[in-house]
Motif scaffolding. Structure first.
Motif, PDB file in Angstrom:
ATOM      1  N   ASP A 105       0.822  -1.210   0.000  1.00 47.93           N
ATOM      2  CA  ASP A 105       0.000   0.000   0.000  1.00 47.93           C
ATOM      3  C   ASP A 105       0.858   1.262   0.000  1.00 47.93           C
ATOM      4  OD1 ASP A 105      -2.962   0.313   0.003  1.00 47.93           O
ATOM      5  OD2 ASP A 105      -2.502   1.723   1.632  1.00 47.93           O
ATOM      6  N   ALA A 128      -5.422  -8.442   1.345  1.00 49.05           N
ATOM      7  CA  ALA A 128      -6.409  -7.452   0.905  1.00 49.05           C
ATOM      8  C   ALA A 128      -7.027  -6.692   2.063  1.00 49.05           C
ATOM      9  CB  ALA A 128      -7.507  -8.130   0.090  1.00 49.05           C
ATOM     10  N   LYS A 132      -5.617  -2.438  -1.279  1.00 48.73           N
ATOM     11  CA  LYS A 132      -6.534  -2.770  -2.373  1.00 48.73           C
ATOM     12  C   LYS A 132      -5.784  -3.226  -3.621  1.00 48.73           C
ATOM     13  CE  LYS A 132      -6.823   2.017  -4.063  1.00 48.73           C
ATOM     14  NZ  LYS A 132      -7.725   3.165  -4.342  1.00 48.73           N
TER      15      LYS A 132
END
Length: 348
Positions: A105, A128, A132
């Protein structure tokens, strides 16, 4: 190609990120080779390395391969790869996976992960939870996504058939002798597809019990992982880890075709020429094994369902034929031809 930083496989990579998180035990590498065609897509593998620099080398080679694979498959994705270093205990905990998700991320979408060796769809679900930028998640029947293994197997199967037709004149796989090294998710799926066609199989795996169980199921023979390379076969199909085609092993091959799903099968670039000079038809790994990344990329991009995935995988033999045709015209090894095409596509 520019090498540097003490790593011969550094190929003008855009970035190489090293991550550690003492609390979770995370030690990871994310290598981004190219984002020319889109975000750098490539799975993450969980593996124990003898030395930490070996993990970086693996990430460098695999991420470059992903750039080439995604370009040759016509995907709007660049090339990247993640490596999770297994600790002495080899524990793959939720905390470690969540920390890896946070590492992904932090790159703000430049790298998109999915499963590779040692990883599952369940692991992707855990990752997840903190990013994303992940694909290969569980999906409903008929949708793109989920475990990429069966889709990789399908593409390799189609590529093996195309190679056997070209090099052996085989109109089908009945009676064609195929030696499969590695019978995990990809190699095992390939073995079942070929057995249904009547191919004569010899199976090998580092987990001998797994190879023996599958051989009993399919009526196949077995060999050790080392001996399988020199076994009597028409097709040698490497589906385990890479760098198994060397000056020594190429000299022992009896097969007229090398076609399998393992990444980075050639230990050194010149090994592609060694195959060529021996008259062995080689299916460049990142062309034949693109089925899995086609699946998870279409899932991530939202560009189609399972039918579209399979339609794109069905084009793998056409791409192989383009490489082989150019190889024949130019008298150059198929591995070099494929690299040239891929580099042109990504502007390298």
């Amino acid at each position: 190609m520019t090498t540097g930083w003490g790593f011969p496989d550094f190929d003008d990579h855009e970035a190489v990120h090293l991550f550690s998180d003492p609390q979770s035990g995370l030690r990871a590498v994310i290598a981004i080779h190219s984002t020319k065609l889109g975000p750098a897509a490539g799975g993450v593998r969980f593996w124990r390395y003898a030395r930490e620099p070996d993990a970086i080398t693996d990430a460098l080679r695999l991420s470059r391969g992903m750039s080439f694979k995604n370009a040759m498959a016509g995907l709007s994705m660049g090339g990247g790869k993640g490596v999770l270093l297994a600790s002495g205990e080899g524990a793959k905990t939720p905390a470690l996976l969540e920390a890896f998700g946070r590492a992904i991320d932090s790159l703000s979408g430049r790298y998109v992960t999915a499963e590779d060796v040692g990883m599952t769809t369940g692991d992707m679900t855990t990752i997840a939870g903190t990013t994303k930028y992940v694909s290969g998640l569980p999906v409903a029947s008929g949708e793109a996504g989920g475990d990429p293994g069966p889709y990789t197997s399908l593409g390799v199967y189609l590529g093996v058939k195309a190679a056997a037709a070209r090099a052996l004149g085989a109109t089908d796989m009945k009676g064609v002798r195929v030696a499969i090294q590695g019978v995990g998710s990809v190699g095992g799926g390939l073995a079942r597809l070929l057995a249904a066609d009547g191919a004569v199989l010899t199976l090998a795996d580092v987990n001998a019990a797994r190879a023996e169980a599958l051989a009993e199921e399919l009526g196949a023979a077995t060999a050790t992982s080392g001996a399988i390379l020199s076994s009597e076969a028409d097709v040698f199909s490497p589906n385990a880890l890479g760098a198994i085609l060397t000056e020594t092993t190429i000299g022992t091959l009896s097969a007229k075709v090398v076609a399998g799903g393992a990444n980075n099968q050639l230990a050194r670039p010149e090994d592609g020429r060694r195959l060529h000079e021996r008259g062995i038809l080689y299916a460049p790994d990142y062309v034949i094994n693109a089925g899995g990344i086609i699946n998870v990329s279409l899932e991530y991009l939202g560009q189609g369902d399972e039918a579209e995935v399979k339609a794109r995988i069905a084009r793998i033999p056409e791409r192989l034929a383009e490489v082989w045709d150019e190889s024949d015209r130019a008298g150059r090894p198929a591995a070099e031809v494929a690299d040239s095409i891929a580099r042109r596509l990504i502007g390298r």
